[in-house]
Write a protein that holds these residues in place. Structure first.
Motif, PDB file in Angstrom:
ATOM      1  N   GLU A 177      11.248  54.114  32.876  1.00 16.51           N
ATOM      2  CA  GLU A 177      12.429  54.775  32.312  1.00 16.51           C
ATOM      3  C   GLU A 177      12.193  55.324  30.915  1.00 16.51           C
ATOM      4  O   GLU A 177      12.687  56.401  30.559  1.00 16.51           O
ATOM      5  N   GLN A 178      11.437  54.581  30.097  1.00 17.02           N
ATOM      6  CA  GLN A 178      11.222  55.023  28.721  1.00 17.02           C
ATOM      7  C   GLN A 178      10.501  56.359  28.670  1.00 17.02           C
ATOM      8  O   GLN A 178      10.824  57.229  27.845  1.00 17.02           O
ATOM      9  N   ILE A 193      12.852  59.327  29.302  1.00 14.94           N
ATOM     10  CA  ILE A 193      13.641  59.712  28.129  1.00 14.94           C
ATOM     11  C   ILE A 193      12.810  60.557  27.175  1.00 14.94           C
ATOM     12  O   ILE A 193      13.259  61.597  26.670  1.00 14.94           O
TER      13      ILE A 193
END
Length: 207
Positions: free
Chosen positions: A91-92, A95
């Motif tokens: 997920e990081q 982003i």
């Protein structure tokens, strides 16, 4: 969405997001409520509800609409494969790559980091404020908890957060939130009864 558990696909999305955020809100609501009530002295219940539920919801809706819509645009038009990035890097990374795709990405990323820091700092400050208020003996309504007491709780919360992330990253934090939320949900019934009794005492004629 409330009852969807993906029994056939087994993606784990409802458990990792829907259930997690329900548990997160349930676990953090008591101290957030105490903090908001503490700083909202003099305002009516109607003003408090409208300010938090209305403007908070509108702000969140705009945020998810803009960034969610932009992410869907990147994915459906083959500009940037966010699903592959999510599967390979997590997920990081999604982003970071999403922010990099924006114009003046360097400034945007710096702005994002500053906002994230402010959010974490204010959340930690409010949590330490509430804990210090609860742990202070015979604290009057107009008094503030000692600054050193707030610093101690802030340090404890910081060490706890760093430890949880170091042990198992986001999954440990999610599991901890769910575990803490279970007994808190049971207490909400008592909170509701207490609120109704307090309102009847303060406004006996329903005014």
């Amino acid at each position: 969405m409330s009852f969807y558990t993906d029994p056939n696909g087994g993606s784990g999305f409802p458990q990792m997001w829907t259930v997690f955020y329900w548990a997160w809100f349930a676990a953090t609501a008591p101290f957030i409520g105490l903090f908001v009530a503490r700083i909202s002295r003099g305002r009516s219940i109607r003003q408090l509800i409208l300010s938090i539920l209305l403007w908070g919801t509108v702000g969140s809706w705009i945020y998810f609409a803009v960034f969610g819509g932009y992410a869907i645009h990147l994915e459906t038009n083959n500009v940037l494969s966010l699903t592959n990035i999510l599967a390979n890097d997590g997920e990081q990374a999604v982003i970071v790559e999403l922010l990099r795709s924006l114009p003046i990405s360097t400034i945007v990323m710096i702005f994002f980091v500053v906002l994230a820091f402010i959010f974490l700092a204010t959340s930690l400050d409010s949590a330490s404020y509430v804990l210090a208020s609860i742990a202070t003996k015979e604290l009057k309504d107009e008094e503030e908890p000692a600054r050193w007491h707030r610093v101690v709780w802030g340090f404890i919360l910081s060490i706890l957060a760093i430890s949880l992330i170091s042990v198992g990253a986001l999954r440990v934090v999610q599991t901890s939130a769910v575990i803490v939320a279970v007994p808190v949900v049971v207490l909400y019934l008592l909170f509701t009864i207490s609120l109704i009794r307090s309102l009847k005492k303060d406004f006996p004629k329903g005014g």
